[in-house]
Write an enzyme that holds these catalytic residues in place. Structure first.
Site, PDB file in Angstrom:
ATOM      1  N   GLU A 191       0.825  -1.220   0.000  1.00 53.84           N
ATOM      2  CA  GLU A 191       0.000   0.000   0.000  1.00 53.84           C
ATOM      3  C   GLU A 191       0.860   1.271   0.000  1.00 53.84           C
ATOM      4  OE1 GLU A 191      -2.659  -0.716   3.321  1.00 53.84           O
ATOM      5  OE2 GLU A 191      -3.987  -1.900   2.065  1.00 53.84           O
ATOM      6  N   GLU A 385      -5.311  -8.287  -1.378  1.00 54.49           N
ATOM      7  CA  GLU A 385      -5.993  -8.280  -0.070  1.00 54.49           C
ATOM      8  C   GLU A 385      -7.468  -8.006  -0.286  1.00 54.49           C
ATOM      9  OE1 GLU A 385      -4.473  -5.781   3.079  1.00 54.49           O
ATOM     10  OE2 GLU A 385      -2.405  -6.137   2.442  1.00 54.49           O
TER      11      GLU A 385
HETATM   12  C1  BG6 Z   1      -4.364  -3.344   4.839  1.00 58.81           C
HETATM   13  C2  BG6 Z   1      -2.984  -3.755   5.298  1.00 58.81           C
HETATM   14  O1  BG6 Z   1      -4.441  -1.958   4.871  1.00 58.81           O
HETATM   15  O2  BG6 Z   1      -5.452  -3.741   5.600  1.00 58.81           O
HETATM   16  C3  BG6 Z   1      -2.939  -4.954   6.222  1.00 58.81           C
HETATM   17  O3  BG6 Z   1      -2.146  -3.981   4.199  1.00 58.81           O
HETATM   18  C4  BG6 Z   1      -4.080  -4.885   7.195  1.00 58.81           C
HETATM   19  O4  BG6 Z   1      -1.684  -5.005   6.840  1.00 58.81           O
HETATM   20  C5  BG6 Z   1      -5.387  -4.908   6.419  1.00 58.81           C
HETATM   21  O5  BG6 Z   1      -4.064  -5.848   8.193  1.00 58.81           O
HETATM   22  C6  BG6 Z   1      -6.608  -4.896   7.301  1.00 58.81           C
HETATM   23  O6  BG6 Z   1      -6.530  -3.786   8.170  1.00 58.81           O
HETATM   24  P1  BG6 Z   1      -6.713  -3.929   9.738  1.00 58.81           P
HETATM   25  O7  BG6 Z   1      -6.379  -2.596  10.271  1.00 58.81           O
HETATM   26  O8  BG6 Z   1      -8.123  -4.303   9.938  1.00 58.81           O
HETATM   27  O9  BG6 Z   1      -5.757  -4.999  10.156  1.00 58.81           O
END
Ligand code: BG6
Length: 497
Positions: A191, A385
């Site tokens: 990101e 993701e």
């Molecule tokens: C993304 C990141 O922004 O979101 C991850 O690359 C992160 O590292 C994922 O875990 C989910 O976000 P969060 O804050 O719910 O863990």
């Protein structure tokens, strides 16, 4: 001309993803140095975004000196460092053919600037990669995922310092020399638009870094851009068919109404939140709207002619993105209720449901996003993701996460629609393989995995792993190459205790 395609390609990559700082733990053993992730304290979902993201020198120094590890959940993670074999085997049993993970820079170079890598750290990743490939999976490696060595912040002020380009390129070169034969797919930074939304954890820039904080953030992003291009060059020299991706947290933004003012506001948000980063890395030059943005925000960047030539010569090979939600923009800031979201807060979309953490669930937005990005760049996409954070509970020996199955099913359906539209998609790695510490809040309660990890926010539990219902469902999806998205006919009863 591209042929009509009405199903997932035969070689489609299916799997899921984790990050070193959220999973490994073992933060102080076998020579690992501290990273920016090791100073992140836990917040619950009611804590303000500003409070969670804020880091100045005083707060940082206090955290670095604090030896009470219970304040910093990422120091413990979920012990992937010692349990990687079991974790990878469980993923392989689900039918993955790709596994995304990241390398901890400070495990290899404790301060970030050493000449030779820490042998124990290198050996750990050698074992992890062998385990992945032995199970027939492609490793997808993120070189840097929100865990800059802390010494690079205290000594150099993080990525705002040009010195970090050389140090990062050295780190990446060691990785390529060791692992490029086994690793075809790479991501330079997780990101990369974190320089806008997640400044400290993404760039190491402190809130009190100078009297022009915004300039520091964008100078840091510039250095990450140049570093990305340089490692793309290095990777191709080491292994010509390997692919370096640029990755953003994609925030597709809809106008709140059809008022032209709202449309312009949404377009401008898309530009500064997403395309500023991807235009530069995929097109190899800063976009036409950048100078106005810099001028209106009092940003004067140091960009050399050599930097420009480097960006132009080594664009990213593919465009990877995380997708959890969409956003809404209005020219009238009091128009709608606000809601939480991944890295940034936004206006509430009345047409969408939201997760328990306020992230607005928008599967159709994924198809829309894929079409937007593919038509803009015409390079392969990779969804690296996508997932639902939920407070999963064990009941009668099972985690019945039908809400996660529903979320993933609806996103996979739209992903397929985009493929039928003609979008070229390399693969899909959900977030996350097993439960890990949340990036944004450092909670364990916010779980994303297919595999439950017995560990809680008080630092209690056995760390035992147990497949959730979604584990068996995703296994069925993968066995059918994305065609069978139906509910499981009956609950699988082979759960571990
Ligand atoms: C993304 C990141 O922004 O979101 C991850 O690359 C992160 O590292 C994922 O875990 C989910 O976000 P969060 O804050 O719910 O863990």
């Amino acid at each position: 001309m591209k042929e009509y395609q009405n199903s997932f390609p035969k070689d489609f990559l299916w799997g899921s993803a984790i990050a070193a700082s959220q999973s490994e733990g073992a933060f102080d053993i076998e020579g690992r140095g501290l990273s920016v992730a090791d100073v992140a304290t836990r917040y619950d979902k009611h804590a303000s975004r500003a409070q969670r993201k804020f880091m100045d020198e005083q707060k940082l120094m206090a955290a670095l000196e604090d030896t009470d590890n219970s304040h910093y959940p990422k120091r413990t993670g979920v012990d992937f460092y010692h349990r990687y074999q079991e974790d990878i085997a469980l993923c392989a049993e689900m039918g993955f053919n790709v596994f995304r993970f990241s390398i901890s820079w400070s495990r290899l170079f404790p301060n970030g600037w050493e000449e030779t890598p820490n042998v124990a750290g290198l050996d750990f990743y050698r074992r992890v990669i062998s385990e992945i490939t032995a199970h027939g999976m492609e490793p997808l490696v993120t070189i840097s995922h929100f865990d800059l060595p802390a010494s690079l912040v205290t000594t150099y002020g993080g990525w705002k310092n040009r010195k970090l380009i050389d140090l990062y390129v050295h780190f990446a070169s060691v990785l390529f020399a060791e692992f490029a034969p086994q690793v075809k797919y790479w991501l330079a930074f997780n990101e990369i638009n974190g320089a806008r939304f997640n400044v400290f954890y993404s760039t190491g820039v402190l809130a009190d870094s100078s009297d022009n904080y915004l300039q520091d953030c964008y100078q840091a992003a510039h250095h990450q851009f140049v570093a990305s291009a340089l490692v793309t060059k290095k990777l191709h020299e080491t292994r010509p068919d390997a692919m370096m991706g640029c990755m953003v947290a994609k925030f597709t933004t809809y106008p709140a109404t059809c008022r032209p003012e709202d449309a312009i506001e949404a377009q401008s948000n898309e530009q500064v939140d997403n395309y500023y980063f991807t235009d530069t890395l995929v097109n190899g030059e800063y976009p036409y709207y950048a100078p106005r943005f810099w001028r209106e925000n009092n940003i004067q960047l140091e960009i050399t002619q050599e930097d420009e030539a480097t960006l132009k010569a080594h664009p990213a090979d593919y465009l990877a993105f995380s997708y959890y939600m969409s956003a809404v923009s209005s020219a009238d800031k009091s128009a709608l209720e606000m809601t939480e979201g991944n890295l940034k807060k936004g206006l509430k979309n009345p047409y969408l449901p939201a997760s328990d953490w306020g992230w607005q669930i928008d599967p159709i937005g994924l198809r829309y996003t894929m079409n937007e990005m593919y038509s803009r760049y015409r390079v392969p996409l990779f969804i690296v993701e996508n997932g639902l954070g939920a407070d999963d509970r064990i009941q009668d020996g099972r985690v019945q996460d039908d809400y996660r199955i529903d979320y993933l099913r609806r996103h996979i359906q739209q992903m397929k629609e985009a493929i039928v539209d003609g979008v070229e998609l390399l693969g899909y790695t959900t977030w996350s393989s097993f439960d890990i510490v949340s990036s944004g809040t450092s909670e364990m309660k916010k779980r994303y995995g297919f595999i439950y990890v017995d560990w809680d926010d008080e630092g209690k539990g056995t760390m035992q792993r147990m497949p959730k219902d979604s584990y068996y469902w995703y296994r069925q999806v993968l066995a059918s190459n994305g065609e069978n998205l139906a509910d499981l006919p009956q609950p699988v009863t082979t759960h571990r205790n």
